[in-house]
Design an enzyme around this catalytic site. Structure first.
Site, PDB file in Angstrom:
ATOM      1  N   ASP A  13      26.920 -46.278  18.180  1.00 19.87           N
ATOM      2  CA  ASP A  13      27.070 -46.230  19.632  1.00 19.87           C
ATOM      3  C   ASP A  13      26.120 -47.242  20.274  1.00 19.87           C
ATOM      4  OD1 ASP A  13      26.803 -45.365  22.436  1.00 19.87           O
ATOM      5  OD2 ASP A  13      27.861 -43.562  21.797  1.00 19.87           O
ATOM      6  N   GLU A  53      34.053 -41.177  28.765  1.00 19.34           N
ATOM      7  CA  GLU A  53      33.327 -42.441  28.859  1.00 19.34           C
ATOM      8  C   GLU A  53      34.234 -43.664  28.720  1.00 19.34           C
ATOM      9  OE1 GLU A  53      32.929 -40.457  26.077  1.00 19.34           O
ATOM     10  OE2 GLU A  53      31.199 -39.256  26.547  1.00 19.34           O
ATOM     11  N   HIS A  93      37.899 -40.869  20.812  1.00 20.74           N
ATOM     12  CA  HIS A  93      36.754 -41.105  19.946  1.00 20.74           C
ATOM     13  C   HIS A  93      35.984 -39.823  19.692  1.00 20.74           C
ATOM     14  CE1 HIS A  93      35.277 -41.793  24.058  1.00 20.74           C
ATOM     15  NE2 HIS A  93      34.051 -41.520  23.629  1.00 20.74           N
ATOM     16  N   HIS A 137      32.180 -38.410  18.576  1.00 14.59           N
ATOM     17  CA  HIS A 137      30.757 -38.697  18.439  1.00 14.59           C
ATOM     18  C   HIS A 137      30.219 -37.937  17.235  1.00 14.59           C
ATOM     19  CE1 HIS A 137      30.047 -40.366  22.566  1.00 14.59           C
ATOM     20  NE2 HIS A 137      31.092 -39.617  22.843  1.00 14.59           N
TER      21      HIS A 137
END
Length: 129
Positions: free
Chosen positions: A29, A88, A93, A95
């Protein structure tokens, strides 16, 4: 629905890749909560993770599991937390976040500002775990 992740997939924007398959990519990230904070994405442009076709959804999570195991080897004293937020970037996606305590996963925390050398060190540690 091109996003910053599409540019990363196409190598138009540099990233610190951790793992890659034909249909999936994992990279560090750019605004991590902690060192090792990794994003796992499908290469297919899909905004909402639950819009992925059933098989692709399963394959994405299987790939995420493989990446999480690499993170666990790199950070054996931490748990690998999982979050799917979806706000975001308009690209599905996952995390993967090495944590020691619940507060490590608070997305309101100030993000780390790592140098290129620190990112490379983290990337190398994960790739060689």
């Amino acid at each position: 629905m091109s996003s910053i992740f599409t540019k990363i997939i196409k190598n138009e924007i540099p990233s610190y890749k951790i793992a890659e398959e034909d249909k999936h990519l994992a990279f560090l990230d750019a605004m991590p909560l902690v060192k090792g904070h990794t994003l796992v994405i499908p290469k297919q442009e899909t905004d909402f993770i639950f819009d992925l076709e059933n098989e692709e959804f399963k394959n994405l999570w299987s790939f995420a599991q493989t990446v999480a195991k690499k993170l666990q080897k790199t950070y054996p004293d931490k748990r690998i937390a999982v979050a799917v937020i979806g706000l975001e970037v308009p690209h599905a996606h996952i995390h993967l976040i090495p944590i020691s305590k619940m507060e490590d996963m608070n997305f309101k925390n100030v993000r780390l500002k790592l140098s290129d050398e620190e990112y490379q060190e983290i990337q190398n540690a994960i790739l060689h775990s």
